[in-house]
Design an enzyme around this catalytic site. Sequence first.
Site, PDB file in Angstrom:
ATOM      1  N   GLY A 276       0.809  -1.182  -0.054  1.00 58.28           N
ATOM      2  CA  GLY A 276       0.074   0.024   0.032  1.00 58.28           C
ATOM      3  C   GLY A 276       1.017   1.069   0.014  1.00 58.28           C
ATOM      4  O   GLY A 276       0.576   2.416  -0.339  1.00 58.28           O
TER       5      GLY A 276
ATOM      6  N   GLY B 160      -0.912  10.993 -39.853  1.00 57.07           N
ATOM      7  CA  GLY B 160      -1.857  11.075 -38.505  1.00 57.07           C
ATOM      8  C   GLY B 160      -1.077  11.763 -37.396  1.00 57.07           C
ATOM      9  O   GLY B 160      -2.006  12.106 -36.331  1.00 57.07           O
ATOM     10  N   ALA B 161       0.268  11.801 -37.033  1.00 54.29           N
ATOM     11  CA  ALA B 161       0.709  12.655 -36.148  1.00 54.29           C
ATOM     12  C   ALA B 161       0.476  14.189 -36.308  1.00 54.29           C
ATOM     13  O   ALA B 161       0.064  15.047 -35.028  1.00 54.29           O
ATOM     14  CB  ALA B 161       2.173  12.491 -35.970  1.00 54.29           C
TER      15      ALA B 161
END
Length: 564
Positions: free
Chosen positions: A199, A437-438
């Site tokens: 945790g 596409g970039a």
Amino acid sequence: MAKPKTKTTVDSPVTPALDDPLAAGTADEGSGGPVQGPYDLALAAGEELRRKPYAASSTIQTIRQHTKDRMTVWERIEVLQDPETQPTVLYQNWGPNLDGASIVTAVVKIGGRDVALYGHDFTVRAGSMDATNGRKLANLIYLAGERGIPCIGMNDSAGAFVPAGIGGLDGYAEAFTALRKISGVAPSIMCMFGYNAGGGSYLPRQGSFVIQAANTFFGLTGPGVIKSVLGEDVTPDDLGGPKVHGASGVADLTVADEVAALRTAQRLLSYLPNSNRVAPPFERTSDSVDRPTTEIDTLLRKAFNSPTGFNTPLDVTILIERICDHGDYFEIQPDRARNAITAFGRLGGHVVGFVANNSAVASGQIDVDAAYKIARFVRFCSIYNTPVIFIEDTTGFLPGRDQESRGIVQAGRAMLDAIIDIRTPRILLILRNAFGGAYAAFNSYATGADIVLALPTTRVAVMGTAGKEFVYKAEIRKMRDEAAKKRKAGTPEADVAAWLKSREGELNLRYERELMNPREALSLGSISEIVMPTDLRRVITYHLRFLLNHYVPGPMVEPQREFH
């Protein structure tokens, strides 16, 4: 003549005295020492309780902490808070032993701002968690969200307190829930000290940013568990040290030691707003917004006039430095995916987020790590009212089997979704390459950009010079047929290859001249204006000021999309 007698009264005269009758420790007449009544005993008991959390650590425990090159929680608070201030400690005597229950929760002043702060006290029960102090920590975190103040965590915990049984897990669950509830409401910075497992690693990673010092560990399990379960020998540093988490992005920043972590937290905080309801802190600057960026002009001239021309790699951080006020910027995740740069800076005193392709690393192509790095940073800026400036210089997404198997499509979508969802002012500067596409995904007008600027060196196209195969298809077919005829005629292969290379070079130059330039994008309105390199700081800052004048900071009210 005789002196008249003083008139006597029934009341006795008051005899002057130098003793304070209200001073502590005065004795009654005839007594042999100070009087200790119920009130005095109550004060003494109260003072003992007030001091108990500060004195909970014995001298031996403090020395042990120091021999590990680790400070106590109180020493860390002293480094972090403003000079001449004192922490307002909350729930001071929390816990069955009234000693703070191995965790300090407080409100401190940092840079003149109220900040909710917690820190595990490793000298008390190894800073472990039970149901009691889990609730205490949750209360502090909820306070940060409700009051709209940032939260800083100083994590140094052995994990759940085993003798508490399931109470330790309940404690962590309460803290997990609280930190998740304020995510997107108030920013949080988590500093990692010592050895944290289970945790103790989940909790801080729910924060906005994680800073990890050298010689520290955090992870789901320690080396001992790995050895017993898998039979593998691994050091804590190789399992969950800064070099591991810095490269993976689990840690946003890695530093040399504890003091560096606390100073880095102070600096990072200066770029963050108190909450999602306000803008980041404005700082007046003596750096004129009209300052010419002549160094950028010099850099680009030398790079693009070199033998490698427009294929010369550029370190985009040099441009970011010259654009920012006094050259000061703060990079996030500098050890991960440096083909993309994410950083905070200021323009004219206003905090902005920079997202830039860095062609100095892997040609600035966007891979899985870069896409997720950009997506996370962009979402933070959008939530916390921070304008974003994109600097584009990439030939596209990185292709290949490795990237596809790692999920480049999903990573690219995460980046695209984050950019589409931006609600703060945003500006795109195209530095050089903007292909395929970039280009479409990297904050174009179609994805919501407010302003798109371009340098004269901009090359916008569906693809790079490989696109000539589609544009000049007939000419290339004719060229290759002619090369085949030369081979049949007995022309040496070396000469044929040289001839083909020369013709292809001519077509490449023609393709660049006709298609890889900003003209078509300008004619279609995909670019707003051409900016000269010397004017970058001035033009970007003027547009930023205009956009901020028409932006009202506040919490997000848009629909929350399914993916992130």
